[in-house]
Design a protein around this motif. Structure first.
Motif, PDB file in Angstrom:
ATOM      1  N   MET A   2       0.813  -1.219   0.000  1.00 37.81           N
ATOM      2  CA  MET A   2       0.000   0.000   0.000  1.00 37.81           C
ATOM      3  C   MET A   2       0.846   1.267   0.000  1.00 37.81           C
ATOM      4  N   ASN A   3       1.993   1.253   0.705  1.00 40.22           N
ATOM      5  CA  ASN A   3       2.736   2.498   0.847  1.00 40.22           C
ATOM      6  C   ASN A   3       3.858   2.657  -0.177  1.00 40.22           C
ATOM      7  N   ASN A   4       3.742   1.949  -1.317  1.00 38.13           N
ATOM      8  CA  ASN A   4       4.782   2.156  -2.330  1.00 38.13           C
ATOM      9  C   ASN A   4       4.643   3.557  -2.925  1.00 38.13           C
ATOM     10  N   ILE A   5       5.788   4.193  -3.136  1.00 33.83           N
ATOM     11  CA  ILE A   5       5.789   5.571  -3.630  1.00 33.83           C
ATOM     12  C   ILE A   5       5.389   5.588  -5.099  1.00 33.83           C
ATOM     13  N   LYS A   6       4.413   6.423  -5.414  1.00 37.09           N
ATOM     14  CA  LYS A   6       3.920   6.542  -6.787  1.00 37.09           C
ATOM     15  C   LYS A   6       4.881   7.400  -7.601  1.00 37.09           C
ATOM     16  N   LYS A   7       5.171   6.923  -8.814  1.00 31.55           N
ATOM     17  CA  LYS A   7       6.077   7.650  -9.702  1.00 31.55           C
ATOM     18  C   LYS A   7       5.272   8.381 -10.776  1.00 31.55           C
ATOM     19  N   ILE A   8       5.575   9.657 -10.931  1.00 24.63           N
ATOM     20  CA  ILE A   8       4.884  10.479 -11.928  1.00 24.63           C
ATOM     21  C   ILE A   8       5.914  11.012 -12.919  1.00 24.63           C
ATOM     22  N   LEU A   9       5.623  10.812 -14.197  1.00 27.98           N
ATOM     23  CA  LEU A   9       6.443  11.395 -15.259  1.00 27.98           C
ATOM     24  C   LEU A   9       5.753  12.675 -15.707  1.00 27.98           C
ATOM     25  N   VAL A  10       6.441  13.810 -15.534  1.00 28.26           N
ATOM     26  CA  VAL A  10       5.904  15.111 -15.931  1.00 28.26           C
ATOM     27  C   VAL A  10       6.591  15.531 -17.224  1.00 28.26           C
ATOM     28  N   ILE A  11       5.795  15.766 -18.268  1.00 30.11           N
ATOM     29  CA  ILE A  11       6.349  16.201 -19.551  1.00 30.11           C
ATOM     30  C   ILE A  11       5.875  17.639 -19.773  1.00 30.11           C
ATOM     31  N   GLU A  12       6.804  18.568 -19.574  1.00 28.63           N
ATOM     32  CA  GLU A  12       6.464  20.000 -19.570  1.00 28.63           C
ATOM     33  C   GLU A  12       7.713  20.800 -19.931  1.00 28.63           C
ATOM     34  N   ASP A  13       7.576  21.730 -20.870  1.00 23.81           N
ATOM     35  CA  ASP A  13       8.734  22.522 -21.296  1.00 23.81           C
ATOM     36  C   ASP A  13       8.833  23.863 -20.587  1.00 23.81           C
ATOM     37  N   ASP A  14       7.808  24.270 -19.866  1.00 21.75           N
ATOM     38  CA  ASP A  14       7.816  25.539 -19.146  1.00 21.75           C
ATOM     39  C   ASP A  14       8.447  25.326 -17.767  1.00 21.75           C
ATOM     40  N   ILE A  15       9.644  25.909 -17.566  1.00 19.33           N
ATOM     41  CA  ILE A  15      10.418  25.691 -16.341  1.00 19.33           C
ATOM     42  C   ILE A  15       9.638  26.094 -15.090  1.00 19.33           C
ATOM     43  N   LEU A  16       8.931  27.224 -15.142  1.00 20.23           N
ATOM     44  CA  LEU A  16       8.155  27.679 -13.995  1.00 20.23           C
ATOM     45  C   LEU A  16       7.055  26.663 -13.660  1.00 20.23           C
ATOM     46  N   GLU A  22       6.479  20.290  -9.389  1.00 19.88           N
ATOM     47  CA  GLU A  22       7.400  19.606  -8.467  1.00 19.88           C
ATOM     48  C   GLU A  22       7.052  19.937  -7.021  1.00 19.88           C
ATOM     49  N   PHE A  23       6.837  21.219  -6.746  1.00 17.88           N
ATOM     50  CA  PHE A  23       6.532  21.661  -5.389  1.00 17.88           C
ATOM     51  C   PHE A  23       5.258  20.986  -4.870  1.00 17.88           C
ATOM     52  N   ILE A  24       4.193  21.043  -5.660  1.00 20.57           N
ATOM     53  CA  ILE A  24       2.895  20.494  -5.244  1.00 20.57           C
ATOM     54  C   ILE A  24       2.971  18.980  -5.058  1.00 20.57           C
ATOM     55  N   LEU A  25       3.519  18.283  -6.040  1.00 24.48           N
ATOM     56  CA  LEU A  25       3.456  16.823  -6.046  1.00 24.48           C
ATOM     57  C   LEU A  25       4.498  16.162  -5.144  1.00 24.48           C
ATOM     58  N   ARG A  26       5.674  16.755  -5.036  1.00 26.00           N
ATOM     59  CA  ARG A  26       6.685  16.181  -4.129  1.00 26.00           C
ATOM     60  C   ARG A  26       6.226  16.313  -2.681  1.00 26.00           C
ATOM     61  N   LYS A  27       5.534  17.428  -2.377  1.00 25.35           N
ATOM     62  CA  LYS A  27       5.001  17.637  -1.036  1.00 25.35           C
ATOM     63  C   LYS A  27       3.992  16.543  -0.671  1.00 25.35           C
ATOM     64  N   GLU A  28       3.316  16.004  -1.694  1.00 30.27           N
ATOM     65  CA  GLU A  28       2.344  14.926  -1.488  1.00 30.27           C
ATOM     66  C   GLU A  28       3.021  13.560  -1.405  1.00 30.27           C
ATOM     67  N   GLY A  29       4.346  13.537  -1.593  1.00 31.93           N
ATOM     68  CA  GLY A  29       5.074  12.287  -1.454  1.00 31.93           C
ATOM     69  C   GLY A  29       5.292  11.509  -2.750  1.00 31.93           C
ATOM     70  N   TYR A  30       4.974  12.120  -3.883  1.00 32.30           N
ATOM     71  CA  TYR A  30       5.184  11.437  -5.157  1.00 32.30           C
ATOM     72  C   TYR A  30       6.626  11.604  -5.620  1.00 32.30           C
ATOM     73  N   GLU A  31       7.109  10.610  -6.360  1.00 33.41           N
ATOM     74  CA  GLU A  31       8.446  10.669  -6.955  1.00 33.41           C
ATOM     75  C   GLU A  31       8.274  11.192  -8.383  1.00 33.41           C
ATOM     76  N   LEU A  32       8.977  12.273  -8.712  1.00 27.31           N
ATOM     77  CA  LEU A  32       8.801  12.888 -10.029  1.00 27.31           C
ATOM     78  C   LEU A  32      10.012  12.709 -10.925  1.00 27.31           C
ATOM     79  N   THR A  33       9.725  12.479 -12.198  1.00 30.23           N
ATOM     80  CA  THR A  33      10.744  12.513 -13.240  1.00 30.23           C
ATOM     81  C   THR A  33      10.259  13.556 -14.233  1.00 30.23           C
ATOM     82  N   ILE A  34      11.170  14.414 -14.671  1.00 31.24           N
ATOM     83  CA  ILE A  34      10.801  15.512 -15.566  1.00 31.24           C
ATOM     84  C   ILE A  34      11.377  15.266 -16.961  1.00 31.24           C
ATOM     85  N   ALA A  35      10.551  15.516 -17.971  1.00 31.79           N
ATOM     86  CA  ALA A  35      11.014  15.500 -19.359  1.00 31.79           C
ATOM     87  C   ALA A  35      10.643  16.858 -19.958  1.00 31.79           C
ATOM     88  N   LYS A  36      11.573  17.445 -20.717  1.00 30.69           N
ATOM     89  CA  LYS A  36      11.374  18.810 -21.237  1.00 30.69           C
ATOM     90  C   LYS A  36      10.652  18.849 -22.582  1.00 30.69           C
TER      91      LYS A  36
END
Length: 138
Positions: A2-16, A22-36
């Protein structure tokens, strides 16, 4: 399990936008990978094996629509949330849903709304997986 960390791939070219997500989702405990861009996003699908993809529509090299199409043809079990300012152009949103997008959030968005939508997708996915396990073991 149940407590496995969910991985989210974010594909977004706008740095802001990446920083906000990143701020919103990492605070929720998700692991993020970013693609530009779309190509990098598609390449990272294999190595990251994410539980969720969050993509913009307008991306360099390959559009978000192409990304959705690729995800649904090759990784149909991975849900996709589109985060885009393309909201006014309904045709694009409908096309995203027709290609298999699971949800759509228009920019600018309320951070709480995004958190709730991400959680809802994971809850739904977990319920489905539980139902499938129960059906198989029956």
């Amino acid at each position: 399990m149940m407590n496995n960390i969910k991985k989210i791939l974010v594909i977004e070219d706008d740095i802001l936008m990446v920083k906000i997500l990143e701020f919103i989702l990492r605070k929720e405990g998700y692991e993020l990978t970013i693609a530009k861009d779309g190509i990098e996003g598609i390449e990272k699908l294999n190595s990251v094996n994410p539980d969720l993809v969050i993509t913009d529509i307008i991306l360099p090299f390959k559009s978000g629509l192409e990304v959705i199409s690729f995800v649904k043809e090759n990784f149909n079990h991975i849900p996709v949330i589109v985060v885009s300012s393309m909201g006014e152009e309904e045709g694009t949103v409908l096309e995203a849903f027709n290609l298999g997008a699971d949800d759509f959030v228009s920019k600018p968005f309320n951070p709480n709304e995004l958190k709730i939508r991400v959680k809802r997708i994971f809850d739904r996915k977990q319920m489905f997986e539980h139902t499938m396990k129960t059906a198989i073991s029956a």
